[in-house]
Design an enzyme around this catalytic site. Sequence first.
Site, PDB file in Angstrom:
ATOM      1  N   CYS A   1       3.024   2.275 -10.418  1.00  0.00           N
ATOM      2  CA  CYS A   1       3.122   2.940  -9.126  1.00  0.00           C
ATOM      3  C   CYS A   1       2.120   2.179  -8.268  1.00  0.00           C
ATOM      4  CB  CYS A   1       2.707   4.400  -9.281  1.00  0.00           C
ATOM      5  SG  CYS A   1       2.755   5.295  -7.739  1.00  0.00           S
TER       6      CYS A   1
ATOM      7  N   GLU B   1       5.990   4.034   5.375  1.00  0.00           N
ATOM      8  CA  GLU B   1       5.504   4.351   6.726  1.00  0.00           C
ATOM      9  C   GLU B   1       5.489   3.117   7.618  1.00  0.00           C
ATOM     10  OE1 GLU B   1       2.490   8.174   6.039  1.00  0.00           O
ATOM     11  OE2 GLU B   1       1.624   6.253   6.600  1.00  0.00           O
TER      12      GLU B   1
ATOM     13  N   HIS C   1       5.101   2.751  -0.673  1.00  0.00           N
ATOM     14  CA  HIS C   1       4.410   3.346  -1.817  1.00  0.00           C
ATOM     15  C   HIS C   1       5.440   3.908  -2.795  1.00  0.00           C
ATOM     16  CE1 HIS C   1       1.784   6.896  -3.433  1.00  0.00           C
ATOM     17  NE2 HIS C   1       1.757   5.872  -4.243  1.00  0.00           N
TER      18      HIS C   1
ATOM     19  N   HIS D   1      -1.379   0.622  -8.992  1.00  0.00           N
ATOM     20  CA  HIS D   1      -2.338   1.729  -9.142  1.00  0.00           C
ATOM     21  C   HIS D   1      -2.357   2.302 -10.559  1.00  0.00           C
ATOM     22  CE1 HIS D   1      -2.387   2.764  -4.556  1.00  0.00           C
ATOM     23  NE2 HIS D   1      -3.195   1.774  -4.854  1.00  0.00           N
TER      24      HIS D   1
ATOM     25  N   HIS E   1      -7.601   4.997  -5.438  1.00  0.00           N
ATOM     26  CA  HIS E   1      -6.217   4.641  -5.115  1.00  0.00           C
ATOM     27  C   HIS E   1      -5.570   5.542  -4.083  1.00  0.00           C
ATOM     28  CE1 HIS E   1      -4.949   8.131  -7.307  1.00  0.00           C
ATOM     29  NE2 HIS E   1      -3.680   7.800  -7.254  1.00  0.00           N
ATOM     30  N   GLY E   2      -6.193   6.635  -3.707  1.00  0.00           N
ATOM     31  CA  GLY E   2      -5.508   7.519  -2.763  1.00  0.00           C
ATOM     32  C   GLY E   2      -6.314   8.751  -2.452  1.00  0.00           C
TER      33      GLY E   2
ATOM     34  N   LYS F   1      10.441   9.682   3.973  1.00  0.00           N
ATOM     35  CA  LYS F   1      10.151  10.263   2.651  1.00  0.00           C
ATOM     36  C   LYS F   1      11.415  10.652   1.919  1.00  0.00           C
ATOM     37  CE  LYS F   1       6.716  12.705   1.372  1.00  0.00           C
ATOM     38  NZ  LYS F   1       5.717  11.825   0.803  1.00  0.00           N
TER      39      LYS F   1
END
Lengths: 492, 149
Positions: free
Chosen positions: A108, A217, A246, A340, A415-416, A491
């Site tokens: 991912c 995005e 992502h 990730h 990572h986020g 999304k």
Amino acid sequence: MGEDAGRAPTLRVPLEKIDDYSWRIPRFRPGMQVPGLIFANEALIEKMKTDRTMEQCANVAHLPGIYKNAITLPDGHEGYGFPIGGVAATDYDAGVISPGGVGYDINCGVRLLTTNLTEKDVRPKLAQLAESIFTNVPSGLGSRRKDFTISKSDQDRVVVEGVNWLIEKGMGWAQDAEHCEEQGCMKNANPDKVSPTAKNRGVTQLGTLGSGNHFLEIQKVDKILNPETAKTFGIEAEGQVMVMIHCGSRGYGHQVCSDYLRVMEHAVQKYKISLPDRELACAPGGSSEARDYYQAMACAVNYAFCNRQAITHWVRQSFQQVYNQDPEKFGLKLVYDVAHNIAKVETHNVEGGKKKVWVHRKGATRAFPPGHVEVPQDYRSKGQPVLIPGSMGTSSWVLVGTEKAMDLSFGSTAHGAGRMMSRSAAKRKYWGGDIKAGLEKRGIVVRAASSMILAEEADPAYKNVDVVADVSDKVGIATKVARLVPLAVVKG
Amino acid sequence: MDKPNKFAGKFEFLEHTADAYIAAYGATMEEALGNAARAMFEVMTDTQKVNPAHREAVEVEAEDEYALLYSWLEALLVKFEVEGMLFSKFEVHSFKETKEGFKLKATVWGEKFNPGKHPQKVGVKAATYHQMEIIREADKATLMFILDI
């Protein structure tokens, strides 16, 4: 917020404050080979105390052959066996490799494209662009493109050859591969080690975004904090339009993880490995089980690189369709593609010497320093780009790897954003339609397959990614380059 | 939007920060396993809109009860991902201990996923063993598990 917490911790974990951003879990249980090391500010630590993040960090410290510390990053939260937002490096021979230290969604990751457009340029066509991307990039439950199918033998080549397979098919530019971790093709991939079930799941899903927290995005550069490095990465000015993708290895990677968790359960018994939690199941570095998993994992890693490559191609196509001009004209160059969730064989300085290790990064980004041979040539003087996506509607970050990351975290950082609130709590609290209206009020265009996902992925359900990036910067394991904010969200 | 009582007594969604945490109930293990499967499809879509028009037989074997629950959910998830099937009705006929472990035989009913008809919720990545609990009482079985989403 009680209802929003994960399961209450079952174990009191002692914690020593090292400085404002670093904490140590001492070796309080006899099986711990090394201490735990957590990078967080006070607020993030308090959040970690509400679930089993710290207990899991201490559990990871039990892994045979683990070096230095079991590391939890600022976005750390409870995962399966290993916390999400963590790093563990084990000796290549005397240590173990664990699929749980990589996770279900192998590779991912995130990729970022630059454009030479400004917000002003795209604003009039923004809704059309988002619509075009939403149409061209399959997203949401069971969605796929009817005009893009691969056979199983194609898939076996995809997972061995990586993004070059797609580039040769005209679905990418030569430079794309150079700007991927592993040049978009991890070595040692062996499809013979991947089950027919995984292959069946994969063959219909290549080039799909998926659902949940995955997104695409259109963003703009909000703030440049390190202009020189930003320029090297192709980030020239505030207001510049970027595209962030992502997603991961879809059902292919999930099944590889699932299959090898079973293999490792048996390996734990076979090699008599003692573990505090069954979910840390692993095999000795030199065993056939370890080799098989690594070769299958590498296939899933390459699958994910190709997934993001196919999506990149359709993003470029979308710009072409909307503007009726060649995509090259808008830049749309790949800044970088970073994993990730991955395990790697790397060499690190340990106990005064160089050691070959298995580095498990689960919810962690590689953050290699200037001069490192794995950093693309054109970035090598500055270091590796680190991409940290925020939650829907918030900022995302570009950071750069450092020498300090090599010292402290086996060349890794966060990572986020990491979730704060359960999906059901977020759904009770928010309504998809309101979330969409709220984003649109701020000028953000939203295209989503499911309004329920919008509520579940509502921004307050996440930790603030700015704080996560800030802790990384303050500790110095990757420093800030630029902050990006969304113009349009697509999304599943 | 969500009516929590719709499946009262069959299954419920418990609080979990990142994923779907499910408790499925039944008077027997067979019934609880059926409800567990229904809950997984309810994570993905509104199962009341899935017409049980197509019937399939499913058999799963595993070394213990936990692995059997895991494999049962995984087998159905793979059917969704590979064949595009959604299921809304489940009958587990037998759940037996064998020499090698446990074996399950079931019939499941559903139809092909149709984005125009079936509301999209969240895709399930995998079943997990995380916090998995199987509680068997004289007249009740409870299965608790987390789906990675």
